[in-house]
Design an enzyme around this catalytic site. Sequence first.
Site, mmCIF file in Angstrom:
data_model
loop_
_atom_site.group_PDB
_atom_site.id
_atom_site.type_symbol
_atom_site.label_atom_id
_atom_site.label_comp_id
_atom_site.label_asym_id
_atom_site.label_seq_id
_atom_site.Cartn_x
_atom_site.Cartn_y
_atom_site.Cartn_z
ATOM 1 N N CYS A 114 0.824 -1.214 0.000
ATOM 2 C CA CYS A 114 0.000 0.000 0.000
ATOM 3 C C CYS A 114 0.860 1.268 0.000
ATOM 4 O O CYS A 114 1.434 1.618 -1.020
ATOM 5 C CB CYS A 114 -0.995 -0.031 1.151
ATOM 6 S SG CYS A 114 -2.334 1.170 0.956
ATOM 7 N N HIS A 222 -3.754 -5.204 0.581
ATOM 8 C CA HIS A 222 -3.310 -5.482 1.953
ATOM 9 C C HIS A 222 -3.286 -6.987 2.234
ATOM 10 O O HIS A 222 -4.192 -7.520 2.881
ATOM 11 C CB HIS A 222 -4.220 -4.775 2.960
ATOM 12 C CG HIS A 222 -3.997 -3.309 3.056
ATOM 13 N ND1 HIS A 222 -3.137 -2.749 3.980
ATOM 14 C CD2 HIS A 222 -4.493 -2.281 2.323
ATOM 15 C CE1 HIS A 222 -3.121 -1.428 3.824
ATOM 16 N NE2 HIS A 222 -3.933 -1.122 2.829
ATOM 17 N N GLU A 224 -1.503 -8.439 4.351
ATOM 18 C CA GLU A 224 -1.224 -8.679 5.771
ATOM 19 C C GLU A 224 -2.492 -8.906 6.585
ATOM 20 O O GLU A 224 -2.437 -9.462 7.688
ATOM 21 C CB GLU A 224 -0.421 -7.517 6.364
ATOM 22 C CG GLU A 224 -1.214 -6.312 6.818
ATOM 23 C CD GLU A 224 -1.813 -5.455 5.688
ATOM 24 O OE1 GLU A 224 -2.636 -4.562 5.983
ATOM 25 O OE2 GLU A 224 -1.442 -5.683 4.519
#
Length: 253
Positions: A114, A222, A224
């Site tokens: 990001c 994203h 994660e």
Amino acid sequence: MFTRKPVIGIPADRRLLGNHYFHCVGEKYIRAVAEGAQAVPVLIPSLGDTLKVRELLADFDGILLTGSASNVEPHHYSGPPSDPGTLHDAARDATTLPLIPHVVEGGMPLLAICRGFQEMNVAFGGTLWQKVQEVPGMRDHREDTAAELDVQYGPAHEVELVQGGILRGLAGSERIMVNSLHSQGVQQLGAPLEIEARGPDGLIEGFRVRNAPGFALAVQWHPEWQAMRNPFSRALFGAFGDAARRRASGTTS
């Protein structure tokens, strides 16, 4: 034979919390490194010129550039001034932008997410759109901030993975579904960068550093978020961790 876990440095955001500044990294990134990459996450304070970059890198086996609510200051890519009230983080810019080329040139594994994806593009001479949603032909890539987090970080659109790319190899398919929580996006890609993924509107969603001596990959979404529940995210962080382990052990294969 004892093999230590690789150490992954994570440059921090500098945030004003109450009356004091703190250097912060979101727990979701820390957990993704610890669980997905099977590595030791270590916060790097964003102190800009105070940090001696080359000395700093000697202590790490990889670098993760995280997402953030802040935007890269547009003067770094000759962009127009941001709207009043736009959140910036000059300390992080001053830390990560000079750090990125040293990391890549040294063959140290680098994964950017990001804001980190945008930083990496700027560090290699690229430019950004500050409001992708206002660009003709582009979709609105922002999340619904009123929704629950699981909805905000839920699947939002497909990305097409470039044939022969690293992401395509990890996914084992042409397309994957990703989340979408950003307003900035790549306008012009930096010269040494190679596209890895595009969104349905053509927006660049992933790239690698062409001919990099090590793992050097960036994604706009994203991975994660609940990384261990997503097969592609597990594969991505696993590949990052494997590259860091090879560096920690002094091997490249």
